[in-house]
Design a protein around this motif. Structure first.
Motif, PDB file in Angstrom:
ATOM      1  N   SER A 215      47.756  38.127  50.720  1.00  0.00           N
ATOM      2  CA  SER A 215      47.818  39.058  49.788  1.00  0.00           C
ATOM      3  C   SER A 215      48.036  38.262  48.320  1.00  0.00           C
ATOM      4  O   SER A 215      47.455  38.560  47.238  1.00  0.00           O
ATOM      5  CB  SER A 215      49.439  39.865  49.780  1.00  0.00           C
ATOM      6  N   ILE A 216      48.635  37.211  48.430  1.00  0.00           N
ATOM      7  CA  ILE A 216      48.900  36.207  47.015  1.00  0.00           C
ATOM      8  C   ILE A 216      47.376  35.779  46.748  1.00  0.00           C
ATOM      9  O   ILE A 216      46.849  35.861  45.728  1.00  0.00           O
ATOM     10  CB  ILE A 216      49.372  34.912  47.342  1.00  0.00           C
ATOM     11  N   ILE A 217      46.446  35.428  47.820  1.00  0.00           N
ATOM     12  CA  ILE A 217      44.994  34.962  47.465  1.00  0.00           C
ATOM     13  C   ILE A 217      44.396  36.317  46.945  1.00  0.00           C
ATOM     14  O   ILE A 217      43.492  35.931  45.733  1.00  0.00           O
ATOM     15  CB  ILE A 217      44.473  34.305  48.551  1.00  0.00           C
ATOM     16  N   ILE A 218      44.296  37.191  47.365  1.00  0.00           N
ATOM     17  CA  ILE A 218      43.575  38.572  46.869  1.00  0.00           C
ATOM     18  C   ILE A 218      43.957  38.618  45.403  1.00  0.00           C
ATOM     19  O   ILE A 218      43.090  38.923  44.549  1.00  0.00           O
ATOM     20  CB  ILE A 218      43.927  39.845  47.689  1.00  0.00           C
TER      21      ILE A 218
ATOM     22  N   ARG B 122      42.121  36.545  38.533  1.00  0.00           N
ATOM     23  CA  ARG B 122      41.155  35.519  37.652  1.00  0.00           C
ATOM     24  C   ARG B 122      40.003  36.357  37.233  1.00  0.00           C
ATOM     25  O   ARG B 122      39.401  36.065  35.921  1.00  0.00           O
ATOM     26  CB  ARG B 122      40.707  34.363  38.760  1.00  0.00           C
ATOM     27  N   SER B 123      39.371  37.390  38.005  1.00  0.00           N
ATOM     28  CA  SER B 123      37.896  37.795  37.853  1.00  0.00           C
ATOM     29  C   SER B 123      38.365  38.674  36.463  1.00  0.00           C
ATOM     30  O   SER B 123      37.450  39.016  35.659  1.00  0.00           O
ATOM     31  CB  SER B 123      37.413  38.373  39.125  1.00  0.00           C
ATOM     32  N   ARG B 124      39.342  39.318  36.478  1.00  0.00           N
ATOM     33  CA  ARG B 124      39.614  40.260  35.553  1.00  0.00           C
ATOM     34  C   ARG B 124      39.763  39.332  34.239  1.00  0.00           C
ATOM     35  O   ARG B 124      39.157  39.829  33.148  1.00  0.00           O
ATOM     36  CB  ARG B 124      41.160  40.792  35.810  1.00  0.00           C
ATOM     37  N   ARG B 125      40.492  38.199  34.274  1.00  0.00           N
ATOM     38  CA  ARG B 125      40.510  37.325  32.944  1.00  0.00           C
ATOM     39  C   ARG B 125      39.182  37.137  32.287  1.00  0.00           C
ATOM     40  O   ARG B 125      39.025  37.106  31.232  1.00  0.00           O
ATOM     41  CB  ARG B 125      41.514  36.258  33.356  1.00  0.00           C
ATOM     42  N   ASN B 126      38.326  36.762  33.446  1.00  0.00           N
ATOM     43  CA  ASN B 126      36.906  36.131  33.123  1.00  0.00           C
ATOM     44  C   ASN B 126      36.106  37.342  32.480  1.00  0.00           C
ATOM     45  O   ASN B 126      35.539  37.112  31.329  1.00  0.00           O
ATOM     46  CB  ASN B 126      36.021  35.718  34.325  1.00  0.00           C
ATOM     47  N   ASN B 127      36.251  38.464  33.164  1.00  0.00           N
ATOM     48  CA  ASN B 127      35.710  39.596  32.457  1.00  0.00           C
ATOM     49  C   ASN B 127      36.136  40.086  31.004  1.00  0.00           C
ATOM     50  O   ASN B 127      35.396  40.297  30.161  1.00  0.00           O
ATOM     51  CB  ASN B 127      35.838  41.200  33.149  1.00  0.00           C
TER      52      ASN B 127
ATOM     53  N   PHE C  60      45.301  48.235  37.007  1.00  0.00           N
ATOM     54  CA  PHE C  60      45.144  47.026  37.887  1.00  0.00           C
ATOM     55  C   PHE C  60      46.171  46.680  38.834  1.00  0.00           C
ATOM     56  O   PHE C  60      46.080  46.325  39.671  1.00  0.00           O
ATOM     57  CB  PHE C  60      44.804  45.855  36.747  1.00  0.00           C
ATOM     58  N   ILE C  61      47.449  46.853  38.090  1.00  0.00           N
ATOM     59  CA  ILE C  61      48.632  46.417  38.590  1.00  0.00           C
ATOM     60  C   ILE C  61      48.742  47.654  39.933  1.00  0.00           C
ATOM     61  O   ILE C  61      48.910  47.243  41.068  1.00  0.00           O
ATOM     62  CB  ILE C  61      49.895  46.729  37.884  1.00  0.00           C
ATOM     63  N   PHE C  62      48.434  48.777  39.746  1.00  0.00           N
ATOM     64  CA  PHE C  62      48.573  49.860  40.752  1.00  0.00           C
ATOM     65  C   PHE C  62      47.459  49.656  41.953  1.00  0.00           C
ATOM     66  O   PHE C  62      48.047  49.878  42.895  1.00  0.00           O
ATOM     67  CB  PHE C  62      48.104  51.419  40.145  1.00  0.00           C
ATOM     68  N   LYS C  63      46.136  49.126  41.363  1.00  0.00           N
ATOM     69  CA  LYS C  63      45.287  48.991  42.478  1.00  0.00           C
ATOM     70  C   LYS C  63      45.706  47.886  43.242  1.00  0.00           C
ATOM     71  O   LYS C  63      45.590  47.915  44.724  1.00  0.00           O
ATOM     72  CB  LYS C  63      43.864  48.599  41.769  1.00  0.00           C
ATOM     73  N   ASN C  64      46.185  46.546  42.630  1.00  0.00           N
ATOM     74  CA  ASN C  64      46.628  45.573  43.606  1.00  0.00           C
ATOM     75  C   ASN C  64      47.814  46.014  44.387  1.00  0.00           C
ATOM     76  O   ASN C  64      48.046  45.234  45.482  1.00  0.00           O
ATOM     77  CB  ASN C  64      46.951  44.318  42.680  1.00  0.00           C
ATOM     78  N   LEU C  65      48.708  46.735  43.937  1.00  0.00           N
ATOM     79  CA  LEU C  65      49.854  47.287  44.797  1.00  0.00           C
ATOM     80  C   LEU C  65      49.351  47.890  45.992  1.00  0.00           C
ATOM     81  O   LEU C  65      49.933  47.753  46.856  1.00  0.00           O
ATOM     82  CB  LEU C  65      50.766  48.043  43.691  1.00  0.00           C
ATOM     83  N   ILE C  66      48.499  48.904  45.948  1.00  0.00           N
ATOM     84  CA  ILE C  66      48.058  49.548  46.968  1.00  0.00           C
ATOM     85  C   ILE C  66      47.282  48.415  48.158  1.00  0.00           C
ATOM     86  O   ILE C  66      47.743  48.418  49.104  1.00  0.00           O
ATOM     87  CB  ILE C  66      47.024  50.368  46.606  1.00  0.00           C
ATOM     88  N   VAL C  67      46.546  47.730  47.424  1.00  0.00           N
ATOM     89  CA  VAL C  67      45.929  46.584  48.254  1.00  0.00           C
ATOM     90  C   VAL C  67      47.057  45.952  49.102  1.00  0.00           C
ATOM     91  O   VAL C  67      46.858  45.657  50.334  1.00  0.00           O
ATOM     92  CB  VAL C  67      44.909  45.577  47.645  1.00  0.00           C
ATOM     93  N   VAL C  68      48.146  45.184  48.239  1.00  0.00           N
ATOM     94  CA  VAL C  68      49.061  44.352  49.028  1.00  0.00           C
ATOM     95  C   VAL C  68      49.829  45.301  49.974  1.00  0.00           C
ATOM     96  O   VAL C  68      49.975  44.605  51.105  1.00  0.00           O
ATOM     97  CB  VAL C  68      49.947  43.734  47.978  1.00  0.00           C
TER      98      VAL C  68
END
Lengths: 512, 388
Positions: free
Chosen positions: B183-186, B192-197, B210-218
């Protein structure tokens, strides 16, 4: 003043975010050849799609009156039924069916539900006679050249008792003789009272056959010129089209020409399937650093075949001869090697051979030199973005951003992407095959400017073009090619359209 | 509100099938009285579909180049049979056998690839022939009978679980730890990719989304790990699938090779004229498919603990369907590894859920067929909408 057959009143058509047509009015007299000109995106095709029912009634504003009646076309079949036929740039024939079958496709003469072949062939013969095509109705479409296929399309339209014939850039992919024939045919039809609308980019042919010219720009009618009443000059038409004076159709350039860097010696190429046919015969040519060399010739002269065979044997069989860069022979036996050895070829058919349309600008730009954006094992996304952004600015590619898909760009901008791709591969020799085909006057000027810039940066450029004014306007030196041979070479200052054509015709006679 | 709508609209294609998967799971969760989500069933579900998923990943590359491979089911059975003959009849060492099987898989792929890429025979025909050839070979190899059982070491690849280093009674703590690390890696990579974009001023999801999406993934990862941990822990095959999924996602998204495969699928001629050896790419994709089919064949045989002449029958259909459900295009150039995984899971959950509900195999087929059709239809509708 003869009667008006078609009148389109105050037509407006909006796509999400764009007003494609803005209050356009357009009327056509019976028996005229009415030319519709304008840059790409000016709204010509949209207007014709409104007329033919591709955009059905209700999806646009305004009125259409055809033969005195207001019409609400639901679809193409609807407009065809009253006698409006449109012939698209991309032909819509079925290649593996015969001429007769194509002419009567969807409209087959039937007897008790079974196709009456005799009648079909007999009638086809009549129609072929009208369009002046001497071929058996049973010939398959795939065995015909483009020019003849175009005639079959017209025969098909006539079979449906057409009253108004719309031709969308009919000569775009035809050679001069076939174009000539087609235009003569339109004039012939006119004598029999047929009305046609001709959409074209080629100003000379419009001047030649059109009775009336309507110029569209940015979705609005700019001017309608009537032969006999108005003075019709190329300059005026171009000015109307682009909205500015194009006193120079070609940007001025100062050539700084260096030593010869690229050379092709005794190049012979055979046809890939008919292996007894020689497509290029003992071709020799050289290009100097910073020089733009044109290859002029008729369609089928073997120019594209020559270029593609040099570019990694992408065309042809049993290829013999030498390719030298800086005096050293290089290996061009595969496209991969040709690119590595500093040759680039921007194809004439950018949609099917030049671009991956479903991918974005960035991906297309870097495709030919992915090694250059690698970071370790992976594609360096920063490097890629920087590269794409650089070319977007350098060639002023107009796209919303570099993530836009290539398919959504206009022809001129697509061409710039193709050129960007090859510039990113950093070649020494750049072969451009019909780089301005099908793109509008403004974008052409931009492409010429890019060519000049590249030459001044020291690239050697070979320009293949069927438009002689373009060859004369852009090149330093010209090779003339006919039937697979180089039949002449002249510096541009000694060249003229007449001289080039003369050279082609002369050699043709000798051979014939 | 407007932006909310447009965000949903722009992302529905990307996440549409994932959402569908979630709904299907919820549906079966309820209609099977919670049996679907029981640890033992989830474990089963993963094991049952592992071989389909392994092959779906290989098939993705093939489909992206614009063709299909119909021979994978037969190849899968053939390699399973080969493994059985080597280990059970000839008592080969397990690891030697596995290496031989992977090598033969590569050779089989090279055989298909040779005809497709270099002799220009349509892939449909080459692999249809392969389907017959390798089915015939497995019948010959096994003399038409089942061969087994396998040594325990071999069985473990398909039905074993990762060892627990913590030895916490009744709970597989190692699985949880792996889940947390993952989870931490993902989240880190996505951030990182968001910051780059953002740096390049590209559109990114608004922060709450973004937070919602990651929350779901995690929570999905942690949920899965928790469920697994309360049974026997993470199965070995799940790790295998996970590793493959990550490797192939990187290959397809980040490498020159992947970029070239997508370009080839998008426009083969243009790619060739850009100096890319498309024949070699196509050949590679088939070799790769062969290796993954071999791997799947071994997993399948190990799971059944015997090789049968019918093993792998009609797997190709599930594998291809998984890709199309996951959004791959039949004309090539479009498709993702994650999509293929989601597609495979949709099929897997449907199979599993319907079986628990006691729906007959006949209706199962009908429903699966309808799902495939609707998924592709949904995709087409979406494409037409965005095209205008």
């Amino acid at each position: 003043m003869s009667e008006v057959i078609l009148e389109m009143r105050n037509i407006s058509k909006t796509f999400p975010g764009v007003k494609a047509l803005d209050d356009v009015s357009f009327s056509v007299r019976r028996g005229d050849i009415h030319a519709l000109v304008g840059e790409n995106g000016a709204g010509k095709s949209t207007l014709m799609k409104v007329l033919s029912g591709v955009y059905p009634f209700g999806s646009y504003e305004g009125q259409i009156l055809f033969m005195g009646e207001e019409r609400h076309f639901k679809d193409i079949a609807d407009s065809e039924s009253v006698g409006i036929a449109i012939i698209h740039q991309e032909l819509t024939l079925v290649p593996m069916l015969s001429i007769a079958e194509n002419i009567f496709l969807g409209n087959e003469p039937r007897k008790n539900g079974i196709v009456n072949w005799h009648e079909e062939v007999q009638k086809s013969k009549e129609f072929l006679k009208i369009v002046g095509l001497r071929e058996s109705p049973q010939t398959l479409i795939t065995d015909l050249g483009l020019g003849k296929q175009q005639l079959v399309e017209i025969a098909k339209a006539i079979s449906k008792e057409v009253k108004l014939l719309i031709l969308d850039e009919p000569t775009a992919s035809l050679n001069e003789t076939d174009s000539e024939k087609l235009l003569d045919l339109l004039v012939e039809f006119k004598k029999h009272g047929m009305t046609s609308i001709l959409i074209s980019h080629k100003i000379q042919e419009i001047k030649k056959v059109a009775d009336v010219i309507t110029i569209l720009r940015d979705g609005a009618t700019i001017e309608t010129l009537d032969k006999g009443r108005d003075e019709i000059t190329e300059a005026r038409i171009i000015r109307d089209m682009v909205g500015r004076d194009l006193t120079h159709r070609f940007p001025p350039r100062e050539s700084i020409i260096g030593d010869s860097i690229f050379e092709v010696r005794n190049w012979n190429v055979f046809h890939p399937t008919h292996s007894d046919r020689k497509v290029c015969k003992e071709v020799n040519l050289t290009v100097k650093k910073g020089e733009v060399v044109g290859i002029a010739g008729l369609m089928g002269a073997g120019r594209t075949e020559l270029a593609m065979s040099i570019f990694g044997h992408a065309y042809g069989k049993h290829i013999t001869g030498q390719v030298l860069l800086h005096g050293r022979e290089i290996d061009v036996s595969s496209v991969e090697k040709a690119v590595k050895n500093g040759i680039a070829y921007a194809t004439e058919d950018r949609k099917s051979l030049g671009l991956v349309l479903i991918q974005d600008v960035k991906t297309n730009v870097t495709l030919a030199n992915l090694e250059n954006i690698k970071e370790g094992m992976f594609i360096g996304s920063h490097k890629e973005l920087n590269a794409a952004t650089y070319y977007k600015n350098k060639l002023s590619i107009r796209c919303s951003n570099i993530m836009q898909k290539a398919v959504n760009l206009s022809g001129g901008n697509q061409q710039k992407v193709v050129i960007s791709k090859w510039l990113f591969a950093d070649p020494e020799v750049l072969i451009l095959d019909e780089p301005t085909r099908g793109i509008d006057v403004g974008a052409k000027f931009e492409i010429y400017t890019i060519i000049n810039k590249l030459a001044s940066e020291g690239k050697a450029i070979i320009l293949i073009s069927s438009e002689l004014p373009e060859i004369l306007g852009v090149c330093d030196r010209i090779y003339i090619m006919n039937e697979g041979k180089i039949v002449g070479e002249m510096p541009v200052k000694d060249a003229s359209q007449e001289k080039i054509m003369e050279r082609i015709m002369l050699t043709q006679e000798v051979m014939g | 509100m407007n932006t909310f709508k447009s965000i949903i609209k722009n992302n529905i294609r990307q996440y549409g099938m994932l959402i569908a998967l979630v709904f299907i799971m919820i549906f079966f969760w309820i209609s099977t009285d919670g049996i679907l989500m029981r640890p033992v069933n989830i474990t089963n579900l993963l094991l049952q579909n592992s071989y389909i998923i392994i092959m779906a990943i290989g098939m993705l590359l093939i489909i992206v180049t614009g063709v299909v491979d119909l021979s994978v089911g037969s190849v899968c059975g053939f390699i399973g049979g080969l493994a059985a003959v080597l280990m059970v009849r000839h008592h080969f060492n397990v690891y030697v056998t596995m290496l031989i099987c992977l090598a033969i898989g590569a050779a089989v792929g090279a055989w298909n690839g040779f005809w497709v890429a270099y002799q220009k025979i349509p892939a449909f025909i080459v692999t249809l022939a392969g389907m017959l050839i390798f089915r015939g070979l497995v019948l010959w190899l096994l003399n038409g009978e089942s061969v087994g059982p396998f040594p325990e070491e071999f069985q473990r690849i398909a039905s074993g679980f990762i060892p627990d280093v913590f030895h916490y009674p009744g709970f597989h703590l190692t699985s949880i730890v792996i889940g947390v690390i993952l989870s931490i890696i993902i989240v880190f990579l996505d951030y990182r990719s968001r910051r780059n974009n953002q740096k390049y001023e590209f559109e990114v999801l608004p922060l709450p989304f973004f937070i919602f999406k990651n929350l779901i993934v995690v929570s999905a990862i942690m949920g899965l790990c928790y469920v697994m941990a309360s049974y026997k822990g993470l199965p070995n095959v799940l790790i295998l699938m996970g590793v493959l999924a990550v490797i192939y996602t990187i290959i397809t998204n980040k490498t020159v090779l992947g970029r070239r495969i997508y370009a080839m699928g998008g426009n083969e001629k243009a790619t060739k004229l850009s100096g890319i050896n498309t024949d070699r790419l196509s050949f590679f994709c088939f070799v790769n498919m062969g290796v993954l089919s071999a791997l799947a064949g071994m997993v399948f045989a190990a799971r059944l603990n015997s090789a049968t002449p019918k093993a792998g029958n009609s797997f190709e259909m599930d594998v291809i369907a998984a890709n199309y459900i996951g959004g791959a295009s039949t004309t090539g150039g479009v498709g993702t590894v994650v999509g293929a995984l989601v597609g495979a899971f949709i099929m897997g959950v449907l199979n599993n859920g319907m079986s628990i509900m006691g729906i007959n195999i006949d209706w199962q087929q009908v429903i699966k067929g309808m799902v495939l059709l609707m998924a592709v239809f949904f995709d087409v509708v979406q494409k037409n909408k965005s095209g205008k």
